[in-house]
Enzyme design. Structure first.
Site, PDB file in Angstrom:
ATOM      1  N   LYS A  11      35.450  30.223  44.114  1.00  0.00           N
ATOM      2  CA  LYS A  11      35.994  29.784  42.824  1.00  0.00           C
ATOM      3  C   LYS A  11      36.596  28.375  42.890  1.00  0.00           C
ATOM      4  O   LYS A  11      36.836  27.835  43.981  1.00  0.00           O
ATOM      5  CB  LYS A  11      37.037  30.808  42.361  1.00  0.00           C
ATOM      6  CG  LYS A  11      36.443  32.194  42.071  1.00  0.00           C
ATOM      7  CD  LYS A  11      37.505  33.156  41.518  1.00  0.00           C
ATOM      8  CE  LYS A  11      36.906  34.514  41.195  1.00  0.00           C
ATOM      9  NZ  LYS A  11      37.913  35.452  40.608  1.00  0.00           N
ATOM     10  N   TYR A  51      31.635  36.780  32.687  1.00  0.00           N
ATOM     11  CA  TYR A  51      32.814  37.654  32.651  1.00  0.00           C
ATOM     12  C   TYR A  51      32.889  38.438  31.329  1.00  0.00           C
ATOM     13  O   TYR A  51      33.983  38.861  30.930  1.00  0.00           O
ATOM     14  CB  TYR A  51      34.080  36.840  32.875  1.00  0.00           C
ATOM     15  CG  TYR A  51      34.380  36.572  34.344  1.00  0.00           C
ATOM     16  CD1 TYR A  51      34.607  37.621  35.238  1.00  0.00           C
ATOM     17  CD2 TYR A  51      34.442  35.279  34.849  1.00  0.00           C
ATOM     18  CE1 TYR A  51      34.888  37.391  36.578  1.00  0.00           C
ATOM     19  CE2 TYR A  51      34.718  35.037  36.203  1.00  0.00           C
ATOM     20  CZ  TYR A  51      34.937  36.102  37.049  1.00  0.00           C
ATOM     21  OH  TYR A  51      35.217  35.878  38.385  1.00  0.00           O
ATOM     22  N   ARG A  87      33.672  43.026  49.490  1.00  0.00           N
ATOM     23  CA  ARG A  87      34.947  43.354  48.829  1.00  0.00           C
ATOM     24  C   ARG A  87      36.072  43.517  49.863  1.00  0.00           C
ATOM     25  O   ARG A  87      37.215  43.129  49.614  1.00  0.00           O
ATOM     26  CB  ARG A  87      34.807  44.647  48.009  1.00  0.00           C
ATOM     27  CG  ARG A  87      33.733  44.610  46.925  1.00  0.00           C
ATOM     28  CD  ARG A  87      34.131  43.909  45.672  1.00  0.00           C
ATOM     29  NE  ARG A  87      35.319  44.452  45.058  1.00  0.00           N
ATOM     30  CZ  ARG A  87      35.813  44.018  43.902  1.00  0.00           C
ATOM     31  NH1 ARG A  87      35.213  43.043  43.238  1.00  0.00           N
ATOM     32  NH2 ARG A  87      36.905  44.531  43.409  1.00  0.00           N
ATOM     33  N   ASN A 114      42.032  33.290  42.581  1.00  0.00           N
ATOM     34  CA  ASN A 114      42.012  34.105  43.803  1.00  0.00           C
ATOM     35  C   ASN A 114      40.792  33.842  44.679  1.00  0.00           C
ATOM     36  O   ASN A 114      40.339  34.712  45.415  1.00  0.00           O
ATOM     37  CB  ASN A 114      42.178  35.595  43.452  1.00  0.00           C
ATOM     38  CG  ASN A 114      41.092  36.093  42.531  1.00  0.00           C
ATOM     39  OD1 ASN A 114      40.181  35.349  42.190  1.00  0.00           O
ATOM     40  ND2 ASN A 114      41.177  37.352  42.132  1.00  0.00           N
ATOM     41  N   HIS A 117      34.859  35.643  44.089  1.00  0.00           N
ATOM     42  CA  HIS A 117      34.371  36.779  43.289  1.00  0.00           C
ATOM     43  C   HIS A 117      33.372  37.551  44.144  1.00  0.00           C
ATOM     44  O   HIS A 117      32.637  36.951  44.928  1.00  0.00           O
ATOM     45  CB  HIS A 117      33.656  36.289  42.020  1.00  0.00           C
ATOM     46  CG  HIS A 117      32.852  37.380  41.362  1.00  0.00           C
ATOM     47  ND1 HIS A 117      33.407  38.268  40.471  1.00  0.00           N
ATOM     48  CD2 HIS A 117      31.549  37.756  41.525  1.00  0.00           C
ATOM     49  CE1 HIS A 117      32.477  39.134  40.098  1.00  0.00           C
ATOM     50  NE2 HIS A 117      31.346  38.854  40.714  1.00  0.00           N
ATOM     51  N   GLU A 128      24.239  40.443  38.538  1.00  0.00           N
ATOM     52  CA  GLU A 128      24.924  39.170  38.806  1.00  0.00           C
ATOM     53  C   GLU A 128      24.050  38.230  39.641  1.00  0.00           C
ATOM     54  O   GLU A 128      24.080  37.018  39.428  1.00  0.00           O
ATOM     55  CB  GLU A 128      26.260  39.440  39.504  1.00  0.00           C
ATOM     56  CG  GLU A 128      27.277  40.093  38.569  1.00  0.00           C
ATOM     57  CD  GLU A 128      28.617  40.385  39.218  1.00  0.00           C
ATOM     58  OE1 GLU A 128      29.510  40.890  38.513  1.00  0.00           O
ATOM     59  OE2 GLU A 128      28.780  40.121  40.432  1.00  0.00           O
TER      60      GLU A 128
HETATM   61  P1  GDP Z   1      37.917  41.425  40.992  1.00  0.00           P
HETATM   62  O1  GDP Z   1      36.712  42.327  40.884  1.00  0.00           O
HETATM   63  O2  GDP Z   1      38.785  41.742  42.179  1.00  0.00           O
HETATM   64  O3  GDP Z   1      37.551  39.944  40.937  1.00  0.00           O
HETATM   65  O4  GDP Z   1      38.864  41.730  39.727  1.00  0.00           O
HETATM   66  P2  GDP Z   1      38.558  42.005  38.162  1.00  0.00           P
HETATM   67  O5  GDP Z   1      37.096  42.279  37.932  1.00  0.00           O
HETATM   68  O6  GDP Z   1      39.554  43.021  37.703  1.00  0.00           O
HETATM   69  O7  GDP Z   1      38.957  40.629  37.456  1.00  0.00           O
HETATM   70  C1  GDP Z   1      38.071  39.535  37.437  1.00  0.00           C
HETATM   71  C2  GDP Z   1      38.872  38.273  37.679  1.00  0.00           C
HETATM   72  O8  GDP Z   1      39.771  38.070  36.578  1.00  0.00           O
HETATM   73  C3  GDP Z   1      39.798  38.293  38.898  1.00  0.00           C
HETATM   74  O9  GDP Z   1      39.134  38.020  40.118  1.00  0.00           O
HETATM   75  C4  GDP Z   1      40.798  37.226  38.550  1.00  0.00           C
HETATM   76  O10 GDP Z   1      40.274  35.915  38.746  1.00  0.00           O
HETATM   77  C5  GDP Z   1      40.984  37.475  37.044  1.00  0.00           C
HETATM   78  N1  GDP Z   1      42.095  38.405  36.756  1.00  0.00           N
HETATM   79  C6  GDP Z   1      42.148  39.750  37.013  1.00  0.00           C
HETATM   80  N2  GDP Z   1      43.296  40.293  36.595  1.00  0.00           N
HETATM   81  C7  GDP Z   1      44.021  39.268  36.056  1.00  0.00           C
HETATM   82  C8  GDP Z   1      45.307  39.175  35.456  1.00  0.00           C
HETATM   83  O11 GDP Z   1      46.031  40.160  35.318  1.00  0.00           O
HETATM   84  N3  GDP Z   1      45.697  37.940  35.012  1.00  0.00           N
HETATM   85  C9  GDP Z   1      44.900  36.832  35.137  1.00  0.00           C
HETATM   86  N4  GDP Z   1      45.353  35.646  34.678  1.00  0.00           N
HETATM   87  N5  GDP Z   1      43.688  36.878  35.702  1.00  0.00           N
HETATM   88  C10 GDP Z   1      43.241  38.067  36.171  1.00  0.00           C
END
Ligand code: GDP
Length: 140
Positions: A11, A51, A87, A114, A117, A128
């Site tokens: 990212k 997304y 993961r 973070n 992805h 994807e």
């Molecule tokens: P992942 O599969 O671990 O990447 O997590 P998710 O699919 O739940 O979320 C996708 C991405 O959205 C995450 O990797 C973060 O970059 C972002 N994200 C997830 N939860 C939050 C949140 O509570 N706040 C914000 N600002 N970004 C979030």
């Protein structure tokens, strides 16, 4: 366990800090192989589409702005159980909850910025990978 392919994204927070090589090293040391890779600037439309499942979440707009704030590196990782392995190497979404030695624990700036992805299941991995790569781009 079978050989799988999964979609990984380095990212903008990580490319900005010149961490591409350090992150790829984590994957390679875990036994994953980079079988396709491209550095690119995501458009707003591309980030929104990628997304799309998060469209109704309160952080969606901020996430799209973050993902378009600088270059990303999109890549296909291949290996035994690659989806779960990726993961595991990434760590939990929120770096505060990520296990020691994971990419997010060591590199992530926040729950949003973070660093990486990774696809979460076989069907999402297939979709994807197709979002970014054609079969011709992937050389195992
Ligand atoms: P992942 O599969 O671990 O990447 O997590 P998710 O699919 O739940 O979320 C996708 C991405 O959205 C995450 O990797 C973060 O970059 C972002 N994200 C997830 N939860 C939050 C949140 O509570 N706040 C914000 N600002 N970004 C979030």
């Amino acid at each position: 366990m079978s050989v799988e392919r999964t979609l990984s994204i380095i990212k903008p927070d990580a490319t900005r800090r010149n961490l591409t090589g350090a992150i790829v090293d984590r994957f390679e040391k875990a036994g994953l192989r980079v079988v396709a890779q491209r550095r690119m600037q995501l458009s707003t439309a591309q980030a929104e589409a990628f997304y799309g499942v998060h469209r109704e979440r309160p952080f969606f707009k901020s996430l799209v702005e973050f993902m378009t704030s600088g270059p990303v590196v999109v890549q296909v990782l291949e290996g035994e159980g690659a989806i779960a392995k990726n993961r595991e190497v990434m760590g939990a979404t929120n770096p505060a909850n990520a296990a020691a030695g994971t990419i997010r624990k060591d590199f992530a700036e926040s729950i949003e910025a973070n660093s990486v992805h990774g696809s979460d299941a076989p069907e999402t991995a297939a979709n994807e990978i197709k979002f970014f790569f054609s079969d011709l781009d992937i050389v195992g």
